[in-house]
Design a protein around this motif. Structure first.
Motif, short mmCIF file in Angstrom:
data_model
loop_
_atom_site.label_atom_id
_atom_site.label_comp_id
_atom_site.label_asym_id
_atom_site.label_seq_id
_atom_site.Cartn_x
_atom_site.Cartn_y
_atom_site.Cartn_z
N ASP A 8 23.53 51.94 53.28
CA ASP A 8 22.86 50.79 52.67
C ASP A 8 21.42 51.09 52.31
O ASP A 8 20.58 50.20 52.26
CB ASP A 8 22.92 49.59 53.62
CG ASP A 8 24.32 49.06 53.77
OD1 ASP A 8 25.11 49.21 52.82
OD2 ASP A 8 24.64 48.50 54.82
N SER A 9 21.10 52.35 52.07
CA SER A 9 19.74 52.69 51.69
C SER A 9 19.41 52.08 50.33
O SER A 9 20.30 51.75 49.54
CB SER A 9 19.54 54.21 51.66
OG SER A 9 20.25 54.76 50.57
N ASP A 10 18.14 51.93 50.06
CA ASP A 10 17.70 51.28 48.83
C ASP A 10 18.16 52.05 47.60
O ASP A 10 18.61 51.44 46.62
CB ASP A 10 16.18 51.14 48.85
CG ASP A 10 15.68 50.25 47.74
OD1 ASP A 10 16.32 49.20 47.50
OD2 ASP A 10 14.66 50.60 47.13
N GLN A 11 18.08 53.36 47.64
CA GLN A 11 18.49 54.16 46.48
C GLN A 11 19.99 54.06 46.24
O GLN A 11 20.43 53.94 45.09
CB GLN A 11 18.09 55.62 46.69
CG GLN A 11 18.35 56.48 45.47
CD GLN A 11 17.90 57.91 45.69
OE1 GLN A 11 17.51 58.28 46.77
NE2 GLN A 11 17.97 58.70 44.64
N ALA A 12 20.78 54.08 47.29
CA ALA A 12 22.23 53.96 47.13
C ALA A 12 22.60 52.58 46.58
O ALA A 12 23.48 52.45 45.73
CB ALA A 12 22.93 54.20 48.46
N GLN A 14 20.68 50.65 44.69
CA GLN A 14 20.29 50.61 43.28
C GLN A 14 21.28 51.36 42.40
O GLN A 14 21.58 50.94 41.29
CB GLN A 14 18.89 51.18 43.10
CG GLN A 14 17.81 50.27 43.62
CD GLN A 14 16.44 50.89 43.49
OE1 GLN A 14 16.30 52.07 43.19
NE2 GLN A 14 15.41 50.10 43.73
N THR A 15 21.78 52.47 42.89
CA THR A 15 22.76 53.25 42.13
C THR A 15 24.04 52.45 41.94
O THR A 15 24.60 52.41 40.84
CB THR A 15 23.06 54.58 42.83
OG1 THR A 15 21.84 55.30 42.98
CG2 THR A 15 24.05 55.40 42.04
N ARG A 16 24.52 51.80 43.00
CA ARG A 16 25.72 50.96 42.88
C ARG A 16 25.50 49.81 41.92
O ARG A 16 26.38 49.49 41.11
CB ARG A 16 26.12 50.42 44.26
CG ARG A 16 26.84 51.42 45.13
CD ARG A 16 27.51 50.73 46.31
NE ARG A 16 26.62 49.84 47.03
CZ ARG A 16 25.88 50.18 48.08
NH1 ARG A 16 25.93 51.41 48.54
NH2 ARG A 16 25.10 49.31 48.68
N ILE A 22 26.62 48.69 34.32
CA ILE A 22 27.23 49.41 33.20
C ILE A 22 28.67 48.98 33.01
O ILE A 22 29.12 48.74 31.88
CB ILE A 22 27.11 50.92 33.40
CG1 ILE A 22 25.64 51.36 33.29
CG2 ILE A 22 27.97 51.69 32.40
CD1 ILE A 22 25.38 52.78 33.73
N VAL A 23 29.40 48.84 34.10
CA VAL A 23 30.80 48.40 34.02
C VAL A 23 30.88 46.97 33.47
O VAL A 23 31.72 46.68 32.62
CB VAL A 23 31.49 48.50 35.40
CG1 VAL A 23 32.83 47.81 35.41
CG2 VAL A 23 31.64 49.96 35.80
N ALA A 24 29.99 46.09 33.90
CA ALA A 24 29.98 44.72 33.39
C ALA A 24 29.70 44.71 31.89
O ALA A 24 30.34 43.98 31.13
CB ALA A 24 28.94 43.88 34.13
#
Length: 73
Positions: A8-12, A14-16, A22-24
């Motif tokens: 649950d890190s901030d970078q992970a 943000q990547t999700r 992009i998918v939306a």
């Protein structure tokens, strides 16, 4: 101090969120193009207007997803 890199890190996170955005966008784009291509009664032609509207729908879908996720957080 050493920061922990957990799932649950901030970078992970943000990547999700970026990938989901992009998918939306792609789902909205493809749905609008499919509407213009296959809806009965419309001329079955994809012109520049349909492409621009589809891009706008994709952007709206991405914006809606980001608002929904911001409200859930």
């Amino acid at each position: 101090m050493i920061e922990q890199q957990g799932p649950d890190s901030d970078q992970a996170r943000q990547t999700r969120q970026r990938r989901a955005g992009i998918v939306a966008f792609l789902v909205g784009l493809i749905a609008a193009l499919a509407f213009f291509a296959f809806f009965p009664g419309l001329p079955h032609v994809i012109d520049w207007g349909a492409i621009l509207v589809s891009l706008a729908v994709g952007g709206l879908a991405r914006w809606g997803y980001r608002r929904w996720m911001a409200r859930a957080a």
